[in-house]
Scaffold this active site. Structure first.
Site, PDB file in Angstrom:
ATOM      1  N   ALA A 251      14.612  29.264  50.508  1.00  0.00           N
ATOM      2  CA  ALA A 251      13.889  28.436  50.604  1.00  0.00           C
ATOM      3  C   ALA A 251      12.823  29.044  50.182  1.00  0.00           C
ATOM      4  O   ALA A 251      12.130  28.225  49.854  1.00  0.00           O
ATOM      5  CB  ALA A 251      13.761  28.017  51.146  1.00  0.00           C
ATOM      6  N   ASP A 254      12.046  28.189  46.866  1.00  0.00           N
ATOM      7  CA  ASP A 254      11.390  26.328  46.683  1.00  0.00           C
ATOM      8  C   ASP A 254      10.430  25.872  46.713  1.00  0.00           C
ATOM      9  O   ASP A 254       9.851  25.362  47.042  1.00  0.00           O
ATOM     10  CB  ASP A 254      12.505  26.010  47.144  1.00  0.00           C
ATOM     11  CG  ASP A 254      14.079  26.556  47.138  1.00  0.00           C
ATOM     12  OD1 ASP A 254      13.422  26.366  45.824  1.00  0.00           O
ATOM     13  OD2 ASP A 254      15.796  26.578  47.903  1.00  0.00           O
TER      14      ASP A 254
END
Length: 303
Positions: A251, A254
């Site tokens: 992540a 992201d």
């Protein structure tokens, strides 16, 4: 407050902790296993809303317990989920993450309901897209749906950001011409351009190829080194990463995308500052295991 729309995936992540990645044919023991919310789309939407933006999510879930878990997570963060719909046949997406002792990961994806998003779903969300400042998408949902969404965005002067992940060759030219900012990592940049990204010169070569394909601004993230940018006039720059001990890189990219979108001015005149803030947020994400639970809130991102 900025209005951001994310079109993307929802996955339940199963994280497998191992010493190193197994060799072909090898059987290994793992140290631990955990379950968490994930999916590039969901991660980026959560990053954007935690960065302080008014964020709407266009996605699909299955009719299962995993969907209930994810929807509860979204509600807690204040994410607008009016355009998160249910597919009665496909299950909620799933990801299986192999995480080694150095914090590096390899990920296997089951698309499930993510792959059932259609142009009709995008039509249902057209007003949400047209009223946004920025639309973000990635390749864990079908390309025709992304293209339709980007057309609506461009017709309404909405900034479009494409995160071409997972890596994909032969991206339709139509989609690239609708993309204001493309943000691959080095692996994805190589898949798009056939240029192996190893240094500043190769980053520039890869960026030039993407410009020639029709993209206005190119950002290439290179992990612990930082992020490169190339503008429409081919002027370039590099923003260094913050040095931290990485525990889990899941992540991180992201988080960068969600925070970047939340910080960028419409005129894009603050791109280095927005990238630096996004790099800082990512540096916090990698210091904790997991995906969505590791994405920081705006008040945690301090210089």
């Amino acid at each position: 407050m900025k209005k951001i729309v994310v079109l993307g995936s929802i996955n339940i992540d199963t994280i497998l902790n191992i010493d190193r990645l197994p060799l072909p044919g090898e059987t290994m023991a793992m140290h631990d296993r955990s379950i968490a919310g994930g999916g590039k789309g969901a991660n980026q939407a959560i990053a954007a809303v935690r960065a302080g933006s008014e964020t709407s999510f266009i996605a699909k879930i299955g009719k299962d317990h995993a969907a209930d878990f994810m929807m509860d997570t979204f509600k807690k963060d204040g994410l607008n989920i009016d355009n998160v719909t249910m597919d009665n046949e496909a299950g909620t997406g799933k990801a299986y993450i192999l995480l080694d002792e150095h914090g590096q990961n390899s990920i296997l994806i089951y698309g499930g309901a993510n792959q059932t998003i259609t142009a009709d779903d995008i039509d249902e969300a057209a007003s949400t897209i047209s009223e946004a400042d920025c639309l973000i998408a990635q390749f864990e949902v079908p390309v025709p749906a992304i293209t339709k969404a980007f057309k609506i965005a461009k017709d309404n002067n909405v900034l479009t950001i494409l995160n071409p992940a997972p890596a994909k060759k032969d991206i339709p030219v139509e989609l690239l011409k609708l993309t204001d900012i493309i943000a691959p990592n080095e692996t994805e940049a190589e898949a798009i351009t056939d240029v192996k990204v190893v240094d500043l010169d190769s980053m520039r070569q890869a960026a030039d190829k993407m410009h020639d394909m029709g993209v206005g601004i190119v950002l290439i993230t290179v992990g612990s080194k930082g992020s490169f940018y190339s503008l429409e006039d081919r002027s370039i720059g590099f923003v260094d990463a913050f040095k931290v001990k990485a525990i889990d890189t899941t992540a991180a990219g992201d988080t960068f995308i969600g925070y970047l979108a939340s910080q960028l001015h419409k005129e894009l005149d603050n791109i280095e500052g927005a990238m630096r803030f996004a790099n800082k947020a990512s540096s916090i994400t990698v210091q904790e295991k997991g995906a969505q639970n590791s994405i920081p809130y705006h008040n945690q991102v301090k210089f």
